[in-house]
Enzyme design. Structure first.
Site, short mmCIF file in Angstrom:
data_model
loop_
_atom_site.label_atom_id
_atom_site.label_comp_id
_atom_site.label_asym_id
_atom_site.label_seq_id
_atom_site.Cartn_x
_atom_site.Cartn_y
_atom_site.Cartn_z
N ASP A 116 -0.75 5.46 -6.93
CA ASP A 116 -1.07 4.53 -5.89
C ASP A 116 -0.98 3.06 -6.35
O ASP A 116 -1.63 2.68 -7.52
CB ASP A 116 -2.47 4.95 -5.26
N ASP B 299 0.81 -1.19 0.08
CA ASP B 299 -0.04 -0.03 -0.06
C ASP B 299 1.02 1.32 0.00
O ASP B 299 1.54 1.60 1.07
CB ASP B 299 -1.06 -0.06 1.23
#
Ligand SMILES: *[C@@H]1O[C@H](CO)[C@@H](O)[C@H](O)[C@H]1NC(C)=O
Length: 480
Positions: A360, A162
């Site tokens: 991301d 992440d």
């Protein structure tokens, strides 16, 4: 003198070759390229066949001036035994991926808007520990998982990768609430290197939400989609396959964890804040390559390894209001070799911290603020008029029925970063199958907020290198 047939032929050859050379040199100007529809569909169908056993051994990589290079394997979600789709229905699988993606984007936007409205550093609120956020939709975060060792002796765990958060954590015994995971739950009392952090430790002060119990630091992270983790903040030894290990990394030992993290033992935070794994191990850089989400192969997540020489570089930006997200200077988007017309300041970070573009690992579909999305979509649809249109699907409004085709000609799409270079996307990065019958959709979507997000569908097949020391991000196509 009459022209000789030979020199005519030669002239024709020279013109012909100089045309070829010009067109291949000016790659960005290509208007169209070809996509193999059948190959993408075959790969989509293979998502339901048994995966190869993921290999977990990573050998030492090339080293970058002094800092040890560390490497982990990284796998797409469905290759985790516990996260395998339960029914062989690709439409249902796509719908669940997109629902998960909406919930991911919602949590990123929420965090962004909270950071903008925060007048001062958020204070510790002990009652949050008494009644943790109630769990919402249990969709499960995480599209890619790294295999990392924790403790001494080291045990391997699948962890969500992440780049949009900082704190790494894993489920810990004794569990007050733990969800199901693929690996046995980490037992701190069986690890010789486990050390709970005292409340006065700087790592404890760096937490956004913390509490103190009998001089032990407690952490809490909530992800905005109803999932959360609460437990002891501690230091541990973290092992990167055969490439090395790092002691005293602050991680969360979660005794209360909710939200199905798809069988992962926890999460690796690779954000820009001081508590992220990359910050704590003082990595000058990290890079990953994401294989196609439908593929059963794996790739690597590397720290401190040399960047590919062919990488297209883009500036990494700082947003003073939020240091967790990796902001990147995206200036424009080219469709069919031409810049799409929209005001470039729509992608800038505003003086108030609003706006900007982040890259991301956990968001699938690239989100663009709606003015930008509409222009990009119109440019693409305008050039793709030859393709048979189909109805929208979930968050996609531009879809095509390619069921009767094996190869199609599609407009090119590239991302234009500050500094003049564009990163070309492959057709599989912007036209994706949503069912197994041949319906494909243009894989960009609009967001309601001001933040735009470059998602992992657009990153697949490209090695993305975050050069934190030099504040640039590099993109090297075909480097998985
Ligand atoms: C697959 O899932 C979709 C969406 O849930 C559903 O509409 C469709 O009927 C399913 N197809 C089969 C063959 O079960």
């Amino acid at each position: 003198m009459a022209p000789q047939p030979l020199s005519l032929t030669l002239t024709a050859f020279i013109i012909f070759f100089s045309l070829i050379l010009t067109s291949s040199a000016a790659d960005d100007d290509h208007q169209f390229e070809f996509m193999d529809v059948a190959a993408a569909l075959n790969q989509a169908r293979q998502v339901f066949s048994p995966p190869n056993t993921p290999s977990t051994t990573v050998l030492p990589q090339q080293q970058l001036d002094g800092s040890p290079s560390l490497s982990l394997t990284i796998h797409p979600r469905h290759s985790l035994p516990s996260a395998r789709p339960t029914t062989a229905n690709y439409t249902a699988l796509t719908l669940s991926r997109l629902a998960r993606d909406q919930s991911r984007v919602h949590s990123l936007l929420l965090r962004h808007s909270l950071s903008l409205s925060r007048s001062s550093a958020s204070e510790f609120s002990p009652q949050q520990f008494q009644s943790p956020v109630t769990s919402g939709i249990r969709l499960g975060s995480g599209e890619y998982f790294a295999r990392i060792g924790v403790g001494r002796p080291s045990k391997d765990f699948y962890m969500v990768v992440d780049t949009g958060s900082d704190i790494s954590w894993l489920q810990c015994q004794p569990c007050s609430t733990c969800y199901d995971q693929a690996d046995p739950i980490f037992n701190p009392s069986a690890s010789a290197s486990y050390r709970p952090l005292p409340c006065a430790a700087p790592q404890c002060s760096a937490l956004e939400v913390s509490a103190c119990r009998t001089d032990s630091c407690l952490y809490q992270v909530s992800y905005g989609d109803g999932s959360y983790t609460v437990g002891n903040f501690a230091t541990e030894t973290v092992t990167f396959g055969a490439t090395g290990s790092v002691p005293n990394v602050a991680i969360g030992c979660g005794h209360h964890n909710e939200g199905l993290f798809a069988g992962a033992a926890g999460l690796l935070g690779l954000g820009g804040g001081t508590l992220s794994l990359n910050s704590q191990i003082k990595a000058a850089s990290f890079s990953y390559c994401l294989v196609n989400r439908d593929s059963s192969s794996s790739s690597t997540l590397e720290f401190n390894s040399a960047r590919a020489s062919d990488a297209v570089l883009a500036p990494l930006l700082t947003n003073p209001r939020i240091n967790t997200y990796h902001f990147v200077a995206l200036n424009g988007i080219n469709v069919g070799g031409r810049p799409v017309n929209f005001s470039p300041d729509l992608l800038d970070i505003g003086g108030d911290g609003r706006g900007g573009v982040i890259i991301d690992s956990g968001t699938a579909v690239t989100r663009l603020r709606s003015e930008v999305y509409n222009s990009v979509r119109d440019a693409f649809a305008g050039m793709a008029r030859d393709l048979p249109a189909a109805s929208g699907f979930s968050l996609f409004d531009t879809c095509y029925d390619l069921s009767r085709m094996t190869t199609v000609r599609v407009p090119t799409v590239s991302l234009q970063f500050a500094g003049g270079k564009a990163v070309p996307l492959r057709p599989s990065n912007f036209l994706i199958p949503v069912d197994d019958a041949g319906k494909y959709c243009f894989a960009f979507a609009a967001t309601s907020g001001s933040l735009s997000i470059i998602g992992n569908v657009q990153q697949q097949g490209t090695r993305v290198s975050y050069d934190l020391a030099n504040k640039v991000v590099g993109f090297s196509p075909n480097k998985c």
